[in-house]
Design a protein around this motif. Structure first.
Motif, PDB file in Angstrom:
ATOM      1  N   ARG A  58       0.812  -1.217   0.000  1.00  0.00           N
ATOM      2  CA  ARG A  58       0.000   0.000   0.000  1.00  0.00           C
ATOM      3  C   ARG A  58       0.842   1.261   0.000  1.00  0.00           C
ATOM      4  NH1 ARG A  58      -5.078  -0.771   2.226  1.00  0.00           N
ATOM      5  NH2 ARG A  58      -5.357   1.414   1.606  1.00  0.00           N
ATOM      6  N   LEU A  59       2.073   1.188  -0.481  1.00  0.00           N
ATOM      7  CA  LEU A  59       2.981   2.333  -0.391  1.00  0.00           C
ATOM      8  C   LEU A  59       2.461   3.545  -1.157  1.00  0.00           C
ATOM      9  CD1 LEU A  59       5.627   3.426   0.662  1.00  0.00           C
ATOM     10  CD2 LEU A  59       6.755   2.516  -1.374  1.00  0.00           C
ATOM     11  N   GLU A  60       1.997   3.308  -2.381  1.00  0.00           N
ATOM     12  CA  GLU A  60       1.539   4.429  -3.192  1.00  0.00           C
ATOM     13  C   GLU A  60       0.279   5.064  -2.590  1.00  0.00           C
ATOM     14  OE1 GLU A  60       0.969   3.105  -7.150  1.00  0.00           O
ATOM     15  OE2 GLU A  60       3.088   2.663  -7.503  1.00  0.00           O
ATOM     16  N   GLN A  61      -0.622   4.206  -2.092  1.00  0.00           N
ATOM     17  CA  GLN A  61      -1.855   4.745  -1.509  1.00  0.00           C
ATOM     18  C   GLN A  61      -1.579   5.452  -0.184  1.00  0.00           C
ATOM     19  OE1 GLN A  61      -4.662   1.541  -1.184  1.00  0.00           O
ATOM     20  NE2 GLN A  61      -4.493   0.982  -3.342  1.00  0.00           N
ATOM     21  N   GLU A  62      -0.518   5.066   0.470  1.00  0.00           N
ATOM     22  CA  GLU A  62      -0.213   5.666   1.771  1.00  0.00           C
ATOM     23  C   GLU A  62       0.110   7.144   1.655  1.00  0.00           C
ATOM     24  OE1 GLU A  62       0.134   5.521   5.895  1.00  0.00           O
ATOM     25  OE2 GLU A  62      -0.631   4.066   4.466  1.00  0.00           O
ATOM     26  N   MET A  63       0.797   7.533   0.579  1.00  0.00           N
ATOM     27  CA  MET A  63       1.151   8.944   0.417  1.00  0.00           C
ATOM     28  C   MET A  63      -0.103   9.817   0.351  1.00  0.00           C
ATOM     29  SD  MET A  63       4.366   8.807   0.510  1.00  0.00           S
ATOM     30  CE  MET A  63       4.731  10.490   0.030  1.00  0.00           C
ATOM     31  N   HIS A  64      -1.058   9.341  -0.423  1.00  0.00           N
ATOM     32  CA  HIS A  64      -2.310  10.090  -0.511  1.00  0.00           C
ATOM     33  C   HIS A  64      -3.058  10.062   0.820  1.00  0.00           C
ATOM     34  CE1 HIS A  64      -5.961  11.774  -2.154  1.00  0.00           C
ATOM     35  NE2 HIS A  64      -6.651  10.711  -1.696  1.00  0.00           N
ATOM     36  N   GLY A  65      -2.995   8.905   1.477  1.00  0.00           N
ATOM     37  CA  GLY A  65      -3.670   8.788   2.778  1.00  0.00           C
ATOM     38  C   GLY A  65      -3.072   9.722   3.818  1.00  0.00           C
ATOM     39  N   LYS A  66      -1.769   9.910   3.771  1.00  0.00           N
ATOM     40  CA  LYS A  66      -1.138  10.810   4.729  1.00  0.00           C
ATOM     41  C   LYS A  66      -1.608  12.244   4.560  1.00  0.00           C
ATOM     42  CE  LYS A  66       3.147   8.277   5.625  1.00  0.00           C
ATOM     43  NZ  LYS A  66       4.620   8.306   5.546  1.00  0.00           N
TER      44      LYS A  66
END
Length: 809
Positions: A438-446
């Motif tokens: 989920r690395l890519e989605q994590e940036m947006h989630g942050k």
């Protein structure tokens, strides 16, 4: 089946009664009257044996052959039953020939001839050689055991005596002595000596006065306690086996206890020596029914095997765990039949909370087949040790899951640490995998999370601001309600930073603060002297205590004000400090007119102050010393010793001719008309007739509940009414009372406070009395007896009370 067994019991009773009444009744008659199924062989044998015994006891001399013909299908069982019957009754008949003795079912005689006593009233029953026999402490089938004193070695021993008529019996003391004397073990009773006289043979043994393991019959032991005891016994039995001796009569009654609970095996009367691994003895009825192994009772195999003692240890463990022996019939015959045919009830059925492993160990010892028992007493002891330490026992192999559970129970710390480590490793692996996927989605989630967090913080700050404002509004409302009755409490609320933060204090706060402090004047009683003032002069804040220090500057010693007193005309204020300083202050000019130091006890401080009625004299107390000073120059006039540890209050009587002091040892008085003297005079002790006040039990915190003679209460404050006819006294226990003056008789008792009464005052007209304790005030109308209690009248503890000149405040 249960109903059939009940019918058999009733049939046995009926058959027994009929035969004893002389009626001709037989087993077949009762069976014919029962229409149901034919009883099982063991139940039928019980009915047959009842008929046989009843006919035998009434003298009919029943013939066994008759029963063989009547019941051919039970011939073998009947032969065995009648054989045992002959053996038992042969033992009983043999015992009848012994003088003054009785015989039990297994050849245990109840008593032997007592040695000739010395005197009936003497503490020593008889002398046997060098042993003084003191009392009988036990009786066996063929012997008595005495508590005795060894007159040579000055020690108490146990002496077992057997009559000469018993010396040919196989189970006599010579065998016991020979067997036990060869054994030296801390858990085997030690034999000191074997001797004989013309009338008897005796064995001198170690004396144990802690009773036996059978003394608690009917009361189960704690399981772990029982396991430890039997483990100890098993290792002692193994020691005997290793030395070629079998006990063959192990039971709770043969386990003696020392005064500290140490168990020791006794009574080796049936012991045999083992030669080449087994004893060559083959006997019937060896041991005690209920505790002896089946092969010992029925003689079906050689009785010299260690397996018999293993069975006895199991029987002891069974009784300790359940409170009853493994087999218990109505008589010895029934008990022996139960030993042969029945299995013992599982200890877990009698004690449901018993651990399964301990029940398995016990039942393995009680196996009918000797080969299925433990191979040795040491193996039994080792299995009990495994149980006590939480290991897997050998009597019942454990499955892998149970072994793991036991290992975890023994190694909780290591197992817990391993489990936690495994969980952490698994959690880390799953977390890493989840983050990588989920690395890519994590940036947006942050980014979204940061925005949401900012909004939540803004809402939280708004809520906190609303809460602070609400507390502030509530504090202002509370201060407004307190303003009229208690301005001091209102001011305390306004200056509390938690309720009224400084950044929220607005016009409303300043208005309430001005109203709360209106009329109050702050005086600097100890202004700094020019030589004390330096460039770094600064005010020191007061400490957190009930007493407030005066304003001071750097370089000036701290002075804490303990007492204040105003002159009757209001022109002067007397100030007493903790360092013993006495200051006279001119209230109009606001300057100090005089200053001195009270008493010789530096450090006690001024504990009481009082102006005379005309204001010309000032009385002060410093610890146990009272001084009188002129006003306004503060010249010492008189000095008194109060003969007490502490003076708490001072008042003048009349027009100032007398002085009263409230002390921890009662009421003291002094005359102010005496000539001045540099030496300290002793104040008089006034004896008060306290009557019911002294007899009130609630005044006493500790026994005795009645007051001592010449009791004087611990006084804390005094007040004299304007007409000088009554004195109010407050005590450290919270009680107070009124005394007439000058007779000092009790006129009223009050119980309004639970804490020391700190101050009291009469109104100018003498009709109203005010007393304080803690932060509360009590008002009492003397004419009507009506009182009023004002709780929390001040926001700090009250140390002084006074009325306004008009008596309205």
């Amino acid at each position: 089946m249960a109903r059939l067994e009940d019918w058999i019991r009733e049939a046995c009773d009926t058959l027994d009664r009929c035969i004893r009444r002389g009626e001709s009744r037989r087993v077949e008659d009762l069976l014919a009257s029962h229409p149901g199924e034919r009883p099982a062989p063991e139940l039928l044998l019980e009915l047959i044996y009842t008929e046989f015994v009843a006919r035998y006891e009434v003298g009919l001399d029943p013939d066994p052959e008759e029963y063989f013909a009547r019941f051919p299908e039970l011939v073998e069982d009947l032969r065995e039953l009648f054989f045992v019957h002959r053996i038992v009754h042969a033992e009983e008949d043999a015992a009848e020939g012994i003088s003054e003795s009785e015989t039990g079912p297994l050849g245990e005689t109840a008593a032997s001839d007592r040695p000739e006593p010395i005197a009936e009233d003497a503490p020593v029953l008889a002398m046997l050689g060098r042993y003084a026999l003191l009392e009988v402490i036990g009786e066996g089938a063929t012997a008595k055991v005495y508590k005795a004193r060894d007159t040579r070695l000055k020690r108490l021993v146990a002496v077992k005596i057997l009559p000469r008529g018993e010396e040919k019996r196989e189970d006599g003391p010579p065998r016991e002595a020979e067997a036990a004397a060869a054994l030296r073990h801390p858990n085997i009773v030690q034999v000191y000596e074997v001797g004989e006289t013309d009338d008897c043979r005796y064995v001198v043994m170690e004396l144990l006065e802690g009773g036996t393991a059978a003394d608690r019959r009917g009361q189960p032991w704690k399981p772990r306690q029982a396991a430890r005891l039997v483990e100890t016994l098993a290792r002692a039995v193994q020691f005997a086996h290793d030395h070629g001796i079998l006990h063959r009569d192990l039971k709770p009654g043969n386990v003696l206890l020392d005064h500290d609970g140490t168990p020791k095996i006794s009574d080796f009367g049936l012991a045999v020596r083992v030669e080449r691994g087994r004893a060559a003895s083959r006997q019937w009825l060896v041991g005690t029914p209920g505790y002896a192994a089946p092969e010992q009772i029925w003689g079906r195999s050689e009785t010299g095997s260690p397996a018999g003692d293993i069975y006895g240890l199991g029987a002891i463990l069974y009784e300790l765990l359940t409170g009853r022996p493994p087999f218990r019939g109505r008589n010895a015959m029934e008990t022996m039949l139960l030993v042969k045919r029945s299995d013992p009830v599982s200890p877990q059925k009698l004690q449901p909370h018993l651990h399964r492993d301990l029940a398995v160990i016990c039942l393995k010892c009680l196996e009918k087949d000797p080969g299925k028992r433990y191979p040795s007493a040491a193996a039994l002891a080792d299995d009990l040790r495994r149980f006590l330490e939480g290991h897997v026992i050998t009597a019942r192999p454990a499955d892998p899951l149970e072994r793991a559970a036991k290992w975890f129970h023994r190694n909780r710390t290591a197992a817990s640490a391993g489990a936690i480590a495994a969980l952490l490793l698994a959690g880390l692996a799953l977390t890493r995998q989840w983050y990588e996927s989920r690395l890519e989605q994590e940036m947006h989630g942050k980014a979204v999370l940061a925005e949401v967090t900012a909004r939540q913080e803004q809402v939280l700050r708004s809520q906190q601001d609303l809460a602070r404002q609400q507390r502030y509004a509530e504090a202002l409302s509370q201060a407004g309600q307190l303003l009229a009755d208690n301005p001091g409490a209102a001011e305390a609320v306004l200056h509390d930073p938690r309720q009224c933060p400084e950044d929220l204090r607005d016009f409303a706060w300043r208005l309430l603060d001005r109203l709360a402090s209106a009329g109050r004047k702050d005086w600097d009683l100890f202004p700094p002297q020019p030589e004390d003032i330096g460039e770094a002069a600064a005010a020191v804040p007061p400490p957190e205590s009930d007493s407030q220090p005066v304003t001071q500057t750097a370089g000036q010693p701290e002075r804490t004000i303990l007492r204040l007193a105003a002159s009757p005309d209001g022109r002067r204020l007397a100030v007493g400090c903790a360092d013993g300083t006495l200051l006279l202050w001119d209230a109009r000019e606001r300057v100090a007119s005089a200053q001195t130091h009270v008493g010789n006890h530096v450090g006690n401080g001024v504990t009481a102050l009082a102006f005379s009625p005309d204001g010309s004299a000032l009385a002060a107390a410093d610890g146990d010393e009272v001084t009188l000073w002129s006003v306004p120059e503060l010249k010492l006039l008189r000095r008194w010793d109060a003969a007490a540890q502490a003076v708490r209050d001072l008042v003048f009587t009349g027009k100032g001719e007398g002085l009263l002091a409230a002390t921890d040892a009662g009421l003291r008085a002094a005359s102010c008309r005496e000539e001045a003297n540099d030496a300290a005079a002793a104040m008089r002790t006034l004896r008060m007739d306290l009557g019911t006040f002294v007899s009130d039990r609630r005044l006493w915190a500790r026994p005795p509940l009645r007051p001592p003679r010449n009791f004087q209460p611990d006084l804390t404050c005094l007040a004299v009414d304007p007409e000088a006819t009554a004195i109010f006294c407050g005590t450290a226990g919270g009680r107070s009372f009124l005394l007439s003056w000058p007779k000092l008789t009790l006129t009223a008792v009050f119980r309004e406070f639970n804490e020391p009464v700190s101050a009291a005052a009469f109104s100018p007209d003498g009709t109203l009395l005010a007393a304080a304790s803690g932060s509360s005030v009590w008002l009492y109308q003397r004419r009507t007896g009506v009182s009023r209690y004002l709780r929390e009248a001040h926001f700090r503890p009250i140390v002084a009370t006074a009325f306004s000149p008009d008596g309205r405040q």
